[in-house]
Write a protein that holds these residues in place. Sequence first.
Motif, mmCIF file in Angstrom:
data_model
loop_
_atom_site.group_PDB
_atom_site.id
_atom_site.type_symbol
_atom_site.label_atom_id
_atom_site.label_comp_id
_atom_site.label_asym_id
_atom_site.label_seq_id
_atom_site.Cartn_x
_atom_site.Cartn_y
_atom_site.Cartn_z
ATOM 1 N N GLY A 10 0.792 -1.219 0.000
ATOM 2 C CA GLY A 10 0.000 0.000 0.000
ATOM 3 C C GLY A 10 0.823 1.267 0.000
ATOM 4 N N TYR A 11 0.287 2.277 0.683
ATOM 5 C CA TYR A 11 0.851 3.625 0.668
ATOM 6 C C TYR A 11 0.912 4.174 2.087
ATOM 7 C CZ TYR A 11 -0.280 3.199 -4.284
ATOM 8 O OH TYR A 11 -0.356 2.771 -5.579
ATOM 9 N N ASN A 77 -5.376 -9.680 1.818
ATOM 10 C CA ASN A 77 -4.647 -10.286 2.926
ATOM 11 C C ASN A 77 -3.862 -9.239 3.708
ATOM 12 O OD1 ASN A 77 -2.915 -10.028 0.571
ATOM 13 N ND2 ASN A 77 -1.388 -11.289 1.619
ATOM 14 N N THR A 78 -3.439 -8.179 3.031
ATOM 15 C CA THR A 78 -2.742 -7.082 3.703
ATOM 16 C C THR A 78 -2.932 -5.826 2.869
ATOM 17 O OG1 THR A 78 -0.626 -6.415 4.701
ATOM 18 C CG2 THR A 78 -0.518 -7.477 2.542
ATOM 19 N N CYS A 79 -2.759 -4.662 3.495
ATOM 20 C CA CYS A 79 -3.030 -3.409 2.784
ATOM 21 C C CYS A 79 -2.247 -2.277 3.438
ATOM 22 C CB CYS A 79 -4.526 -3.114 2.753
ATOM 23 S SG CYS A 79 -5.256 -2.842 4.375
ATOM 24 N N SER A 80 -2.682 -1.059 3.231
ATOM 25 C CA SER A 80 -1.944 0.104 3.732
ATOM 26 C C SER A 80 -1.878 0.170 5.251
ATOM 27 C CB SER A 80 -2.571 1.394 3.186
ATOM 28 O OG SER A 80 -2.409 1.471 1.781
ATOM 29 N N SER A 81 -2.725 -0.585 5.939
ATOM 30 C CA SER A 81 -2.638 -0.634 7.403
ATOM 31 C C SER A 81 -1.334 -1.287 7.855
ATOM 32 C CB SER A 81 -3.839 -1.379 7.994
ATOM 33 O OG SER A 81 -3.861 -2.722 7.549
ATOM 34 N N SER A 82 -0.664 -2.013 6.932
ATOM 35 C CA SER A 82 0.625 -2.645 7.245
ATOM 36 C C SER A 82 1.781 -1.986 6.501
ATOM 37 C CB SER A 82 0.578 -4.139 6.891
ATOM 38 O OG SER A 82 -0.328 -4.828 7.716
ATOM 39 N N PHE A 83 1.555 -0.755 6.004
ATOM 40 C CA PHE A 83 2.637 -0.066 5.303
ATOM 41 C C PHE A 83 3.850 0.059 6.217
ATOM 42 C CE2 PHE A 83 5.078 3.664 4.066
ATOM 43 C CZ PHE A 83 5.238 3.445 2.707
ATOM 44 N N GLY A 84 5.016 -0.206 5.667
ATOM 45 C CA GLY A 84 6.236 -0.160 6.460
ATOM 46 C C GLY A 84 6.719 -1.532 6.892
ATOM 47 N N SER A 466 -11.891 1.809 -0.978
ATOM 48 C CA SER A 466 -12.792 1.053 -0.089
ATOM 49 C C SER A 466 -12.125 -0.178 0.499
ATOM 50 C CB SER A 466 -14.076 0.659 -0.823
ATOM 51 O OG SER A 466 -13.801 -0.154 -1.942
ATOM 52 N N SER A 467 -10.883 -0.478 0.078
ATOM 53 C CA SER A 467 -10.194 -1.646 0.623
ATOM 54 C C SER A 467 -9.173 -1.269 1.693
ATOM 55 C CB SER A 467 -9.485 -2.428 -0.488
ATOM 56 O OG SER A 467 -8.359 -1.713 -0.988
ATOM 57 N N ASP A 468 -8.566 -0.093 1.572
ATOM 58 C CA ASP A 468 -7.436 0.246 2.430
ATOM 59 C C ASP A 468 -7.819 1.207 3.548
ATOM 60 O OD1 ASP A 468 -4.301 -0.035 0.710
ATOM 61 O OD2 ASP A 468 -6.109 -1.227 0.452
#
Length: 471
Positions: A10-11, A77-84, A466-468
Amino acid sequence: MAKCGACGPGYKTPLDAMKGPREEIVYLPCIYRNTGIEKPDYLATVDVDPKSSHYCQVIHRLPMPNLRDELHHSGWNTCSSSFGDVTKKRNRLLLPSLISSRIYVVDVGTDMRAPRIHKMIEPVDVFWKCGLANPHTTHCLGNGEIMISSMGDPYGNGKGGFILLDGETFDVKGNWEKGSNLPALGYDFWYQPRHNVLMSTEWGIPKVLANGLDPADLKTGSYGRHINVWDWTTHVFTQSIDLGEDSIPLEIRFLHNPDAAEGYVGCALSSAIHRFYKTGNGTWAAEKVVQVPSKKVNGWLFPDMPGLITDILISLDDRFLYFNNWLHGDLRQYDISNTRKPRLVGQVFLGGKIPRDGPIVVVEDQELKCQPEPFVIKGKRVQGGPQMIQLSLDGKRLYVSTSLYSAWDKQFYPDLVKEGSVMLQIDVDTEKGGLKVNKNFLVDFGKEPDGPVLAHEIRYPGGDCSSDIWV
């Protein structure tokens, strides 16, 4: 995909996401349940790159191994909530089945243009480990887990809870929620960790709505009317906000700014947009900020026809709110610079129940002077109305599909089931506001190899608005 591949999925921020690459393909679940065609649902990959020789074409179809699943929404399975987190990679798309309660995990990492089944979670695992059924919305969590909201229990009764999956093995871990006090109904959800809150909504009792809408059920408490508030840290249900009888709150969105303590929910039957917000004492409240008037009609199920708002989106810069009126047939854009007073700045008609040459006569209309013309694009008259919507990262293109849910499609738009749904593209004026149909874009799912199909939610491989969720 995100340019910053070394930074995790993500971002970093919503505004960074707006600078991401233009979408080239999209994924849509395609449904055969209730169409009379005994074929499995499938995931379609559609080419949306104007420079491609396959523009507006389905370039791949991934059939599910079972019949009558009713694929509906999807999530990552994963998105911007796990950025980094460089150990995380957005490479699995989850497809919960609204009717069968099966959950498919699809590998989109090996070949983005030709997804394949990675794992299948059988309903019995969800039933026994969670006591839940009818999974709906999938969101990835910052801790690596995956969370899916449910609408009911294994017996078809209503029950608002959440299924927790391991983000690596995709095994069912159990329930996210704690305690015995649970909402009677469930549907969509969104979370905002900086305010220690999760918000969920309510559609209806699964066994009641499974085969269509019976007006008599509206007065029996079978359909939802609440936003349900949860403590993000303790996973406990803490508050219920009543939005009124016959409201049916469906899609819910916080503003994308992770510091924001407000957002919007679209109510289907009452055709209203409510703004929810955090109060001075730390509780949550809601106020109606948009009301779409019903139209008085002859020749329909009810004397008053609601707009039926079934999807809403907020642009990544939190400037515009978009929503559909599935029955009235229009798609709307509101400027939400003042979140308490959304201002209508764009509107297009894309079908609906009230075209001028149709069997339904509008006898009183607070908004229109006359019934709209039928919507025809590339020689095809579009059946159904605007339903699922997805916005490009830069906010300049809005994609629209026309199928809501197979049983309701069959009841309200029988010709949609016979002819199949479509996907359209709307050009967006991001300066002053405004919507305009791209007359060169049409994906006609009536021409699929196994016959007309009902295409639903639209998802980008690299994530979308709508996903991130940003934390």
